[in-house]
Design an enzyme around this catalytic site. Structure first.
Site, short mmCIF file in Angstrom:
data_model
loop_
_atom_site.label_atom_id
_atom_site.label_comp_id
_atom_site.label_asym_id
_atom_site.label_seq_id
_atom_site.Cartn_x
_atom_site.Cartn_y
_atom_site.Cartn_z
N SER A 135 44.12 43.68 28.74
CA SER A 135 42.91 43.79 29.49
C SER A 135 42.08 44.80 28.85
O SER A 135 42.54 46.49 29.58
CB SER A 135 43.11 43.58 30.77
OG SER A 135 41.88 43.45 31.24
N LYS A 161 42.65 41.58 25.34
CA LYS A 161 41.65 40.52 26.08
C LYS A 161 40.57 42.10 26.47
O LYS A 161 40.75 42.73 26.61
CB LYS A 161 41.90 40.20 27.58
CG LYS A 161 41.02 39.53 28.69
CD LYS A 161 41.87 38.85 29.64
CE LYS A 161 41.24 39.95 31.49
NZ LYS A 161 41.43 39.14 32.25
N LYS A 163 36.49 42.77 28.57
CA LYS A 163 36.16 42.20 29.50
C LYS A 163 34.31 41.82 28.19
O LYS A 163 33.92 42.56 27.83
CB LYS A 163 36.01 43.45 30.11
CG LYS A 163 37.19 43.65 31.18
CD LYS A 163 37.30 42.09 32.00
CE LYS A 163 38.19 43.03 32.83
NZ LYS A 163 38.70 41.61 33.63
N ASP A 188 37.03 37.63 28.84
CA ASP A 188 36.60 37.50 30.83
C ASP A 188 35.19 38.41 30.99
O ASP A 188 34.84 39.13 30.74
CB ASP A 188 38.05 38.22 31.47
CG ASP A 188 38.14 37.99 32.69
OD1 ASP A 188 36.88 37.00 32.92
OD2 ASP A 188 38.54 38.38 33.26
N GLU A 213 37.27 33.20 29.32
CA GLU A 213 37.38 33.52 31.43
C GLU A 213 36.11 33.63 31.80
O GLU A 213 35.89 34.69 31.53
CB GLU A 213 38.30 34.34 31.46
CG GLU A 213 39.77 34.54 32.42
CD GLU A 213 40.68 35.38 33.27
OE1 GLU A 213 41.24 36.11 31.61
OE2 GLU A 213 40.52 36.12 34.04
N ASP A 238 39.51 31.94 36.75
CA ASP A 238 40.43 32.63 37.05
C ASP A 238 39.99 33.33 39.00
O ASP A 238 40.71 31.98 39.77
CB ASP A 238 40.22 34.24 36.41
CG ASP A 238 41.28 35.86 37.13
OD1 ASP A 238 41.29 35.23 38.49
OD2 ASP A 238 41.02 36.93 36.56
N LYS A 262 46.75 34.84 39.79
CA LYS A 262 47.64 35.84 39.88
C LYS A 262 47.71 35.56 41.65
O LYS A 262 46.84 35.09 41.93
CB LYS A 262 46.27 36.70 40.19
CG LYS A 262 45.37 36.66 39.11
CD LYS A 262 44.06 37.77 39.10
CE LYS A 262 43.58 38.57 37.92
NZ LYS A 262 42.29 38.60 38.04
N GLY A 290 46.50 40.07 35.90
CA GLY A 290 46.70 41.55 36.52
C GLY A 290 45.78 42.15 37.55
O GLY A 290 44.03 41.56 37.00
MG LIG Z 1 40.17 37.54 35.15
#
Ligand SMILES: [Mg+2]
Length: 370
Positions: A135, A161, A163, A188, A213, A238, A262, A290
Site C-alpha cells: 500500500s 495499491k 491511495k 483506495d 476500494e 473496507d 481486517k 493492513g
Molecule cells: Mg482501505
C-alpha cells in the site's frame, strides 16, 4: 485455560517513512499490545486502533478504556477452553471491534501454543506462502509518487495499491498506468468521495484496476451498490464492513464484489473467518488489509490470509516496509515471488522482545496477578 492476567502495553513506534492517506500524514504509529498469561504460557495480541478517530472511531484511548475497564475484567480469572468462549463473553459489548479483536488474538496465540500447532494450521490455512502487495501512501508531488512506486516495484512487490483523494486520482492513476501498463494496480479512497463523484469512477473504470476500494461514505452500503451498477471494476468495501452481518448485507445488494478483511475492523479472527466463509460460498474473493501492524499483528494477518478464499494479494508487506526495529521477532521478508512465508511454529510464530518493548513503551497496566 484459566486466564491469570492481561497486561496492556501502550507503545509508540517511529515509521520508516511518513505514511499519507486521505485522512492525513502519519510519522509514528501508536498501538496497544495485549499480553495474556495462562497455564505458564504467554499470548500476544495487537490492537490496531489509531492515534485519532480517523480510519474508525476507536482510538488508543477508547481501546485502553474498553479493554482495561470491561473486556479484561470479563475474562481474567475465568476458565476458557476455546476462542469462541472469548467471543461469547464479549457478545454483550456493542461496537469497539478493535478492542475485542486484540484480546481475542492474544487468546488465539495462547490456544495454538497450548496445542503445539501454528495459528495458521489451527484455523484451516491451505498455503504456506501468501501473495502480498504494498500500500503506497500519497506523496507530495507526482514525481515523488512515481519514485516511491518505483522503489516498491524494484523491491519485488507484484501488486501496488495507490491511495487516492479528490484532486489526486485520475491523473495520477493514468501516469502510473503509462509507466507500468501491466502491473496489478488498485486504488483506495478511504471514503473521500460522494455519489456526485461518479464520473471520476467511470474514468478510473477505464484503467484496468483490480478494484476500487471504499470510494464512498465509511458506513454506507446503499450508495456503493448504486455506484457498482455504473462501473465494471469491482468495488471493494473496507471501512463499511464491521461484522459478518455487514458483509452479508453488502453482498445481498451487490454493494461490492470484493471484501477487504481486517481482523480489527470486524471484531476478531472468529468473525474474520466467518466473513471469509460467507464470501467463499457466494464466490466473492477476499484479501487481507493492513493497519501498519507490528510483527505481532502481521503474523496473525498471515495466518488468516493463508485461508483458501484469500484470492487477491494482501496488504501484508515485509516488516521493513514500516519499521526499522520491530518489537517482535522474527522479521518477515519478501520472497522472490512477492510472497511472505506463513509462520509454522506453535502459536502466531513471533515472540515479543522485552528490551525493544521497553524502548517504545509509553505506559502499561496489569489486570489480574502480574
Ligand atoms: Mg482501505
Amino acid at each position: 485455560m484459566k486466564i491469570e492476567s492481561i497486561t496492556l502495553h501502550h507503545i509508540d513506534m517511529p515509521l520508516v517513512a511518513p505514511f499519507e492517506t486521505s485522512f492525513g500524514r502519519e510519522t509514528h504509529r501508536p498501538c496497544i499490545l495485549i499480553e495474556m498469561r495462562a497455564d505458564g504460557l504467554t499470548g500476544w495480541g495487537e490492537c490496531v486502533a489509531g492515534a485519532g478517530p480517523w480510519y474508525a472511531y476507536e482510538t488508543i484511548g477508547t481501546a485502553w478504556h474498553i479493554i482495561s475497564d470491561f473486556l479484561a475484567p470479563m475474562i481474567v480469572g475465568q476458565e476458557i477452553t476455546e476462542p469462541i468462549g472469548i467471543v461469547e463473553r464479549f457478545a454483550s459489548v456493542r461496537g469497539h471491534p478493535m478492542a475485542r479483536a486484540a484480546v481475542e488474538a492474544a487468546f488465539w496465540d495462547l490456544y495454538a501454543q497450548a496445542r503445539g500447532v501454528s495459528l495458521a494450521r489451527l484455523i484451516g490455512a491451505t498455503r504456506d506462502r501468501v501473495t502480498v502487495g504494498v500500500s503506497v501512501g500519497i506523496e507530495l508531488t507526482l514525481e515523488a509518487q512515481l519514485a516511491s512506486i518505483e522503489r516498491f516495484v524494484a523491491a519485488g512487490y507484484a501488486r501496488i495499491k495507490l491511495k487516492i483523494k479528490p484532486g489526486w486520482d485520475v491523473a495520477v492513476v493514468r501516469a502510473v498506468r503509462e509507466r507500468w501498463p501491466d502491473i496489478a494496480l488498485q486504488v483506495d479512497a478511504n471514503s473521500a468521495y460522494t455519489p456526485d463523484d461518479a464520473p471520476i469512477f467511470r474514468e478510473l473504470d477505464e484503467m484496468n484496476l483490480l478494484l476500487i476500494e471504499q470510494p464512498l461514505h465509511h458506513d454506507d452500503i446503499v450508495d456503493h451498490a448504486r455506484l457498482q451498477a455504473q462501473i465494471s471494476t469491482p468495488i471493494c468495501l473496507d471501512e463499511s464492513i464491521h461484522s459478518p452481518e455487514h458483509a452479508r448485507w453488502a453482498l445481498d445488494i451487490d454493494a461490492c464484489r470484493v471484501i477487504n478483511i481486517k481482523i480489527g475492523r470486524v471484531g476478531g479472527l472468529t468473525a474474520a473467518r466467518q466473513i471469509h466463509d460467507l464470501c467463499a460460498e457466494r464466490g466473492v474473493p477476499v484479501w487481507c488489509g493492513g493497519m501498519l501492524e507490528t510483527n505481532v499483528g502481521r503474523a496473525v494477518n498471515l495466518a488468516l490470509a493463508a485461508l483458501p478464499n484469500f484470492a487477491l494479494p494482501g496488504d501484508i508487506s515485509a516488516s521493513a516496509r514500516y519499521y526499522h526495529r520491530d518489537i517482535a521477532a522474527p522479521d518477515f521478508v519478501l520472497n522472490d515471488d512477492s510472497t511472505i512465508t506463513v509462520p509454522d511454529t506453535p502459536g502466531t510464530g513471533v515472540a515479543v522482545l522485552p528490551e525493544r518493548l521497553r524502548d517504545v513503551q509509553v505506559r502499561e497496566v496489569i489486570i489480574g496477578k502480574g
